[in-house]
Design a protein around this motif. Structure first.
Motif, short mmCIF file in Angstrom:
data_model
loop_
_atom_site.label_atom_id
_atom_site.label_comp_id
_atom_site.label_asym_id
_atom_site.label_seq_id
_atom_site.Cartn_x
_atom_site.Cartn_y
_atom_site.Cartn_z
N LEU A 1 0.82 -1.21 0.00
CA LEU A 1 0.00 0.00 0.00
C LEU A 1 0.85 1.27 0.00
N ALA A 2 1.94 1.24 0.76
CA ALA A 2 2.77 2.44 0.89
C ALA A 2 3.54 2.75 -0.38
N LEU A 3 4.05 1.74 -1.06
CA LEU A 3 4.88 1.98 -2.25
C LEU A 3 4.10 2.66 -3.38
N PRO A 4 2.88 2.21 -3.73
CA PRO A 4 2.12 2.95 -4.75
C PRO A 4 1.85 4.39 -4.35
N ASN A 5 1.62 4.63 -3.07
CA ASN A 5 1.37 5.99 -2.60
C ASN A 5 2.62 6.86 -2.79
N LEU A 6 3.80 6.31 -2.49
CA LEU A 6 5.04 7.05 -2.69
C LEU A 6 5.29 7.29 -4.17
N ARG A 7 5.01 6.28 -5.00
CA ARG A 7 5.19 6.42 -6.43
C ARG A 7 4.29 7.53 -7.00
N ARG B 1 10.96 13.41 -12.61
CA ARG B 1 12.20 13.29 -13.36
C ARG B 1 13.06 12.15 -12.80
N ILE B 2 13.03 11.97 -11.49
CA ILE B 2 13.76 10.86 -10.87
C ILE B 2 13.22 9.52 -11.36
N LEU B 3 11.89 9.41 -11.44
CA LEU B 3 11.28 8.18 -11.93
C LEU B 3 11.65 7.91 -13.38
N GLN B 4 11.78 8.97 -14.16
CA GLN B 4 12.11 8.80 -15.58
C GLN B 4 13.59 8.46 -15.77
N GLU B 5 14.47 9.10 -15.03
CA GLU B 5 15.90 8.93 -15.24
C GLU B 5 16.52 7.80 -14.42
N ARG B 6 15.84 7.39 -13.34
CA ARG B 6 16.28 6.28 -12.50
C ARG B 6 17.73 6.41 -12.01
N PRO B 7 18.10 7.52 -11.38
CA PRO B 7 19.47 7.63 -10.87
C PRO B 7 19.72 6.62 -9.75
N ARG B 8 20.96 6.21 -9.59
CA ARG B 8 21.36 5.29 -8.54
C ARG B 8 22.47 5.93 -7.71
N ILE B 9 22.43 5.74 -6.41
CA ILE B 9 23.47 6.23 -5.52
C ILE B 9 24.35 5.05 -5.13
N ARG B 10 25.48 4.94 -5.79
CA ARG B 10 26.45 3.88 -5.55
C ARG B 10 27.84 4.48 -5.66
N ALA C 1 16.12 -4.81 -4.95
CA ALA C 1 14.76 -5.31 -4.75
C ALA C 1 14.59 -6.67 -5.41
N LYS C 2 13.80 -7.55 -4.77
CA LYS C 2 13.57 -8.90 -5.29
C LYS C 2 12.10 -9.29 -5.31
N PHE C 3 11.35 -8.88 -4.29
CA PHE C 3 10.00 -9.43 -4.09
C PHE C 3 8.88 -8.45 -4.42
N VAL C 4 9.21 -7.30 -5.00
CA VAL C 4 8.18 -6.33 -5.39
C VAL C 4 7.72 -6.67 -6.80
N ASP C 5 6.43 -6.90 -6.96
CA ASP C 5 5.89 -7.39 -8.24
C ASP C 5 5.48 -6.26 -9.18
N ASP C 6 6.28 -5.24 -9.24
CA ASP C 6 6.06 -4.13 -10.17
C ASP C 6 7.41 -3.45 -10.36
N GLU C 7 7.81 -3.30 -11.61
CA GLU C 7 9.16 -2.80 -11.90
C GLU C 7 9.37 -1.38 -11.39
N GLU C 8 8.37 -0.52 -11.55
CA GLU C 8 8.51 0.87 -11.11
C GLU C 8 8.52 0.96 -9.59
N LEU C 9 7.67 0.17 -8.93
CA LEU C 9 7.66 0.17 -7.46
C LEU C 9 8.96 -0.41 -6.90
N ALA C 10 9.55 -1.35 -7.62
CA ALA C 10 10.84 -1.89 -7.20
C ALA C 10 11.89 -0.78 -7.19
#
Length: 277
Positions: A95-101, A112-121, A159-168
């Motif tokens: 429930l929380a992840l779709p709300n954050l998305r 823009r973050i969702l579109q560009e998918r930056p990673r902090i590594r 992420a491994k167990f989230v059944d949605d690529e964007e929510l992952a």
């Protein structure tokens, strides 16, 4: 026993028609091996279709419930089991992840973050440049936090167990900005600091994993630290969490030069209490 059930839940494949289960219309041993090999290939292709992103492990609701129960027990026993905390976050965030998305989708910077998918590594950070930024800047204080606490952004599990690529990606982003929350809140990685950050994140994200950490983390604290937590830090973390805008809507990688105090004010985080954590 719980760990055995967790492993079984993860490894057990979903039953499909023609999978060769007892009583099903499986391939006869007398049929040519070529046909049997073709059936295996077809099944492998079907299994690949169920994987929505690299590393994704499809799980049923029952398997998710088992994973959530087992990981919660292990995380409560040892709060530093980050792998169990990660599994708990993924299996209880439906429930929380779709709300954050949705909050990210409706915010220019978050979108823009969702579109560009930056990673902090470490591979995406110019550590030398960040180390050379002025004291008090986000980049300098973030690197100082990593070095002082001997932590690395590369330890965040994918992420491994989230059944949605964007929510992952949303939960991955949350994990990778967790150390940024420590930096902005001025909290170390000891148990008291982690509990304070979890209170702030629980208000901000609504993730059950954060709520559990905030509620049960204090059982590991001494009486003196509990008093400081209850009278000073938790009220401040709750007020800041309610007042602040969504922490996932900040493109931190483009704010390295910004002073921490300025970013706190922009987000809506109140200055930390003058207490020793």
């Amino acid at each position: 026993m719980v760990l055995l059930l967790l492993r079984a839940a993860v490894r057990t494949p979903l039953l499909r028609a023609g999978s060769g289960a007892p009583g099903s219309a499986g391939v006869s041993r007398s049929e040519p091996r070529a046909r049997h090999g073709h059936g295996q290939q077809q099944q492998q292709q079907q299994e690949r279709c169920y994987r929505l992103y690299p590393g994704h492990i499809p799980t049923s609701p029952l398997q998710k419930a088992l994973l959530a129960a087992g990981s919660a027990a292990m995380a409560l026993y040892d709060p530093y089991r980050h792998d169990m905390v990660a599994v708990l976050g993924e299996t209880t965030g439906c429930l929380a992840l779709p709300n954050l998305r949705d909050k990210m989708r409706h915010h220019p910077e978050g979108y823009r973050i969702l579109q560009e998918r930056p990673r902090i590594r470490l591979s995406t950070l110019d550590v030398s440049r960040l180390r050379g930024l002025p004291d008090g800047s986000l980049g300098r204080e973030y690197i100082r936090f990593l070095e002082d606490n001997k932590v690395s952004p590369d330890t965040r599990m994918p992420a491994k167990f989230v059944d949605d690529e964007e929510l992952a990606y949303v939960i991955q982003r949350y994990r990778e900005v967790h150390d940024m929350m420590h930096t902005l809140l001025g909290m170390p990685t000891n148990m008291l600091g982690e509990v304070v950050v979890k209170w702030f994140e629980a208000i901000q994200t609504g993730l059950p994993m954060c709520v559990l950490g905030a509620a049960f983390g204090p059982i590991h604290l001494s009486a003196r630290k509990l008093q400081v937590l209850a009278t000073e830090l938790v009220p401040w973390a709750i007020r800041s969490g309610r007042n602040a805008s969504c922490i996932l809507n900040v493109y931190y990688e483009q704010r390295w030069e910004q002073p921490v105090e300025s970013l706190r004010e922009e987000i809506g985080i109140f200055p930390p209490p003058a207490v020793r954590v």
